[in-house]
Design an enzyme around this catalytic site. Structure first.
Site, PDB file in Angstrom:
ATOM      1  N   ARG A  85       6.863  -9.964  -8.953  1.00 32.94           N
ATOM      2  CA  ARG A  85       5.929 -10.533  -9.929  1.00 32.94           C
ATOM      3  C   ARG A  85       5.228  -9.399 -10.667  1.00 32.94           C
ATOM      4  O   ARG A  85       4.675  -8.500 -10.034  1.00 32.94           O
ATOM      5  CB  ARG A  85       4.916 -11.362  -9.136  1.00 32.94           C
ATOM      6  CG  ARG A  85       4.176 -12.388  -9.910  1.00 32.94           C
ATOM      7  CD  ARG A  85       3.344 -13.231  -8.963  1.00 32.94           C
ATOM      8  NE  ARG A  85       2.177 -12.540  -8.461  1.00 32.94           N
ATOM      9  CZ  ARG A  85       1.014 -13.110  -8.201  1.00 32.94           C
ATOM     10  NH1 ARG A  85       0.871 -14.409  -8.382  1.00 32.94           N
ATOM     11  NH2 ARG A  85       0.000 -12.447  -7.726  1.00 32.94           N
TER      12      ARG A  85
ATOM     13  N   THR B  19       1.351  -9.895 -16.179  1.00 36.00           N
ATOM     14  CA  THR B  19       1.751 -11.184 -16.753  1.00 36.00           C
ATOM     15  C   THR B  19       1.921 -12.271 -15.690  1.00 36.00           C
ATOM     16  O   THR B  19       1.965 -13.461 -16.019  1.00 36.00           O
ATOM     17  CB  THR B  19       3.095 -11.048 -17.491  1.00 36.00           C
ATOM     18  OG1 THR B  19       4.112 -10.740 -16.511  1.00 36.00           O
ATOM     19  CG2 THR B  19       3.054  -9.938 -18.537  1.00 36.00           C
TER      20      THR B  19
ATOM     21  N   ASP C  64      -1.642  -9.576  -0.059  1.00 32.43           N
ATOM     22  CA  ASP C  64      -0.260  -9.380  -0.524  1.00 32.43           C
ATOM     23  C   ASP C  64       0.677  -9.465   0.672  1.00 32.43           C
ATOM     24  O   ASP C  64       0.706  -8.560   1.518  1.00 32.43           O
ATOM     25  CB  ASP C  64      -0.140  -8.025  -1.235  1.00 32.43           C
ATOM     26  CG  ASP C  64       1.217  -7.868  -1.892  1.00 32.43           C
ATOM     27  OD1 ASP C  64       2.247  -8.017  -1.197  1.00 32.43           O
ATOM     28  OD2 ASP C  64       1.264  -7.627  -3.108  1.00 32.43           O
TER      29      ASP C  64
ATOM     30  N   ASP D  15       3.342  -6.525   1.142  1.00 36.05           N
ATOM     31  CA  ASP D  15       2.736  -5.255   1.564  1.00 36.05           C
ATOM     32  C   ASP D  15       2.240  -5.333   3.004  1.00 36.05           C
ATOM     33  O   ASP D  15       2.425  -4.394   3.787  1.00 36.05           O
ATOM     34  CB  ASP D  15       1.571  -4.887   0.637  1.00 36.05           C
ATOM     35  CG  ASP D  15       2.062  -4.370  -0.706  1.00 36.05           C
ATOM     36  OD1 ASP D  15       3.251  -3.987  -0.799  1.00 36.05           O
ATOM     37  OD2 ASP D  15       1.273  -4.360  -1.662  1.00 36.05           O
TER      38      ASP D  15
HETATM   39  C1  PRP Z   1       4.808 -12.418  -3.732  1.00 29.48           C
HETATM   40  C2  PRP Z   1       5.183 -13.533  -2.779  1.00 29.48           C
HETATM   41  C3  PRP Z   1       5.917 -14.489  -3.680  1.00 29.48           C
HETATM   42  C4  PRP Z   1       5.189 -14.337  -4.996  1.00 29.48           C
HETATM   43  C5  PRP Z   1       4.289 -15.528  -5.199  1.00 29.48           C
HETATM   44  O1  PRP Z   1       5.883 -11.582  -3.975  1.00 29.48           O
HETATM   45  O2  PRP Z   1       5.941 -13.101  -1.684  1.00 29.48           O
HETATM   46  O3  PRP Z   1       7.287 -14.194  -3.831  1.00 29.48           O
HETATM   47  O4  PRP Z   1       4.408 -13.132  -4.909  1.00 29.48           O
HETATM   48  O5  PRP Z   1       3.655 -15.483  -6.422  1.00 29.48           O
HETATM   49  P1  PRP Z   1       3.938 -16.558  -7.572  1.00 29.48           P
HETATM   50  O6  PRP Z   1       3.952 -17.892  -6.936  1.00 29.48           O
HETATM   51  O7  PRP Z   1       2.771 -16.357  -8.506  1.00 29.48           O
HETATM   52  O8  PRP Z   1       5.239 -16.205  -8.249  1.00 29.48           O
HETATM   53  P2  PRP Z   1       5.771 -10.244  -4.849  1.00 29.48           P
HETATM   54  O9  PRP Z   1       6.176 -10.510  -6.260  1.00 29.48           O
HETATM   55  O10 PRP Z   1       4.433  -9.612  -4.634  1.00 29.48           O
HETATM   56  O11 PRP Z   1       6.925  -9.342  -4.255  1.00 29.48           O
HETATM   57  P3  PRP Z   1       7.041  -8.687  -2.792  1.00 29.48           P
HETATM   58  O12 PRP Z   1       7.302  -9.805  -1.802  1.00 29.48           O
HETATM   59  O13 PRP Z   1       8.182  -7.763  -2.909  1.00 29.48           O
HETATM   60  O14 PRP Z   1       5.738  -7.970  -2.484  1.00 29.48           O
HETATM   61  N1  URA Z   2       1.624 -12.973  -3.729  1.00 28.89           N
HETATM   62  C1  URA Z   2       1.038 -12.601  -2.550  1.00 28.89           C
HETATM   63  O1  URA Z   2       1.643 -11.853  -1.769  1.00 28.89           O
HETATM   64  N2  URA Z   2      -0.187 -13.058  -2.279  1.00 28.89           N
HETATM   65  C2  URA Z   2      -0.873 -13.869  -3.102  1.00 28.89           C
HETATM   66  O2  URA Z   2      -2.005 -14.268  -2.782  1.00 28.89           O
HETATM   67  C3  URA Z   2      -0.257 -14.237  -4.328  1.00 28.89           C
HETATM   68  C4  URA Z   2       0.983 -13.783  -4.605  1.00 28.89           C
END
Ligand code: PRP
Ligand code: URA
Length: 229
Positions: A123, A127, A219, A222
């Protein structure tokens, strides 16, 4: 005359999927206890990863509770009987990277024979749009169906993107499981994919200005892997 029970008007008590929505909340105290561990800021990465896996198994049990079942003739050591069994093959598990990997690690203890697909999504922090960097799906996913797993349903963009990719691959019987959902994400998801039931451990209050779920757990990727955004 007894007074009516107090009505809970908090945002989390309302169903953002609407009266016909398919959001199923997992209210089991063990699941809620494990979610509290995930939410706590003190929880370290190895513990977070382990507990995400445990919730992945519980979520898979709940999300797959209506899998088609039948019976087959078997022999016990004492007698013959018609015994319950699944009517078809187990569905594929699909991890939305990165954090969904933690959930599918737990779910595959329940479904060791399930093929595992991966959808890599990230994400954009400004944006909040999800963009895809990887798609690897089992060849028979169209006939098996799929349980897609990602801990967070925030704006809903990532989950919508992942399910759309599976439908483009011909998959029809799809379920989605997450740990924490935001009302905005559930509403957007069920509008985009009304045929896909959602199982979650909790429906939280809202998104903040950065698109994070509040109270949430931070997150998920992370915290799972010990990285810093
Ligand atoms: C996080 C989470 C979801 C997404 C949710 O992933 O694991 O996939 O955000 O957000 P949304 O509903 O607004 O799309 P992230 O993009 O941070 O990637 P990561 O798991 O690699 O940290
Ligand atoms: N992705 C995450 O990992 N945590 C949140 O709260 C939203 C998006």
């Amino acid at each position: 005359m007894p007074s009516p029970p107090p009505s809970d008007q908090s945002p989390a008590a309302q169903d953002p999927a609407g009266p016909r929505g398919a959001l199923h909340l997992l209210r089991h105290p063990l699941a809620q206890h494990k979610l509290t561990t995930l939410r706590r800021i003190e929880t370290d990465s190895p513990t977070f990863r382990r507990v995400i896996g445990e919730l992945g198994l519980i979520l898979a049990i709940e999300a797959l509770r209506d899998l088609p079942a039948g019976t087959r003739a078997i022999d016990t050591p004492l007698t013959a009987m018609q015994a319950p069994c699944l009517a078809g093959p187990v569905p594929c598990l699909v991890a939305v990277l990165r954090a969904g990997l933690g959930l599918t690690e737990g779910a595959r203890l329940l479904l060791p024979e399930a093929p595992i697909g991966h959808v890599g999504l990230v994400r954009d922090e400004h944006t909040l749009q999800a963009s895809r960097y990887l798609l690897r799906l089992p060849p028979d996913i169209a006939t098996r169906g799929a349980l897609v797993m990602d801990p967070m349903l925030a704006t809903g963009g990532s989950a919508i993107h992942a399910i759309t990719a599976l439908k483009e691959a011909g998959t029809r019987d799809i379920r989605f499981a997450c740990v924490v959902a935001a009302p905005e994400g559930v509403a957007r998801f069920t509008a985009a994919h009304p045929d896909v039931p959602v199982t979650a451990v909790a429906l939280d209050e809202r998104l903040d200005e950065r698109g994070y779920i509040v109270p949430g757990l931070g997150d998920a990727g992370d915290r799972c892997f010990g990285t810093v955004a």
